[in-house]
Design an enzyme around this catalytic site. Sequence first.
Site: not given
Ligand code: CTP
Length: 420
Positions: A225, A296, A306, A344, A358, A362
């Site tokens: 990303n 995710d 490859k 964040f 969130k 979390k």
């Molecule tokens: N985060 C994490 N582990 C993951 C993904 C995200 O710890 N596998 C943490 C990020 O570092 C951030 C927070 O979760 O501090 C929120 O991340 P975000 O991607 O916005 O939240 P998600 O719950 O993954 O929701 P979305 O579906 O909006 O991506």
Amino acid sequence: MPTPDSIRIMLMVTGGIAAYKSCMLTRLLVQAGFSVKVAMTEAATRFVSPMTFQVLSGHPVATDLWGEGQSHALDHVEYARWSDLTVVAPATANTLAKAASGIADEIVSTLLLAQPGPVLMAPAMNDNMWRHPATQANVVLLKERGVQMVGPGTGFLACGTVDEGRMMEPEEILAAIRILADTVVPRDADGDSPTDQTNFWAGRKVLITAGPTHEAIDPVRYIGNRSSGAMGFALAAQAVARGAAVTLISGPVARPRPRGLREFVGVETGREMSAAVATALAANPDWLIMTAAVADFAPAQPASGKLKKEDLGAGWQLDMVRNPDILAEIVPAHRQPGLKVVGFALETEDVQARALGKLKAKAMDYIVANNPTAEGSGFGEENHQVQLLAAGGMIWQSESRPKAELAAELLTELARHQSG
Ligand code: CTP
């Protein structure tokens, strides 16, 4: 990010013919708005007169420790503290060797040892001297300690050959300085660096994650990303400057490591980041600040060789599996009492409600919400605007600012909320 006119650069010139190019570098730096002071070794003064640098920089040039021609010797510690960052150009083989072993026997090596900020070196020497294992070992050691290197390049050398060892051009060194300048912690209105302040963060153990993760599809391709790591690195630099013991865990990013970290852990994948966070939580940090954009999902079975398009045909599907959510799944299992967690969130709609959702889901203490579609906050824009929320709602809204400044303000606001 700090602007050039708020940044002080100590340019150290050592004894090589490339010293003449450092005159142009001084001019470019001053034109760009940096404040520049120059220090020269005795050997450097054989190539270029200190007067040239004095005129170009607008400051007296330091050429010896003992104040020859002045009433008192140079206070090297005070003088070194003037600068926000140090540039050594040209850096001779001898200078690299002295810096690597901590020798302080003349003005430049002494100032190098005494200065606390980031250092950029532009090596310049004969190709054999550059390739010598002693020089290469010194370069490795200096890089491990966080010194940034620019060059050397390949080109016409003073000894008459065309080979590696040539100092980079002033414009290229300026570009490297601009990148490093982004990590500099801005001084406050009195001109004091935050290093001078005792405050909330001094002595606290802070664990910060930064950057994207790369999830391998095959040995050469990955899913990633656009996270640049800027916010996490800026927070790490700011926390270090405030006296915190900082561990920075980062995915792959192209930016210089802040100086003074207690530990840096580089990772590739979300799973590696999960493991690194779990390990680091065992050291019982006081704070976890999760700026990392952890993927995710990851390819279920990365190919060992490859992938070839002939084998994949006109279209193909990639099976993906969920990565662990570090905050939701890894942190609760390793969390020690007293840990404060800051997450964040990037939200484009219903920013506060979603961020608060969130935070609760979390088990965060704070969440920093950023809306990339809001004015002054977009992707790739220099400035960003964020909101800081705790369980009870928003506690602070920033102006639209460069990330380095936002990082400084976030630490101040977190400290204020904790102490209030
Ligand atoms: N985060 C994490 N582990 C993951 C993904 C995200 O710890 N596998 C943490 C990020 O570092 C951030 C927070 O979760 O501090 C929120 O991340 P975000 O991607 O916005 O939240 P998600 O719950 O993954 O929701 P979305 O579906 O909006 O991506």
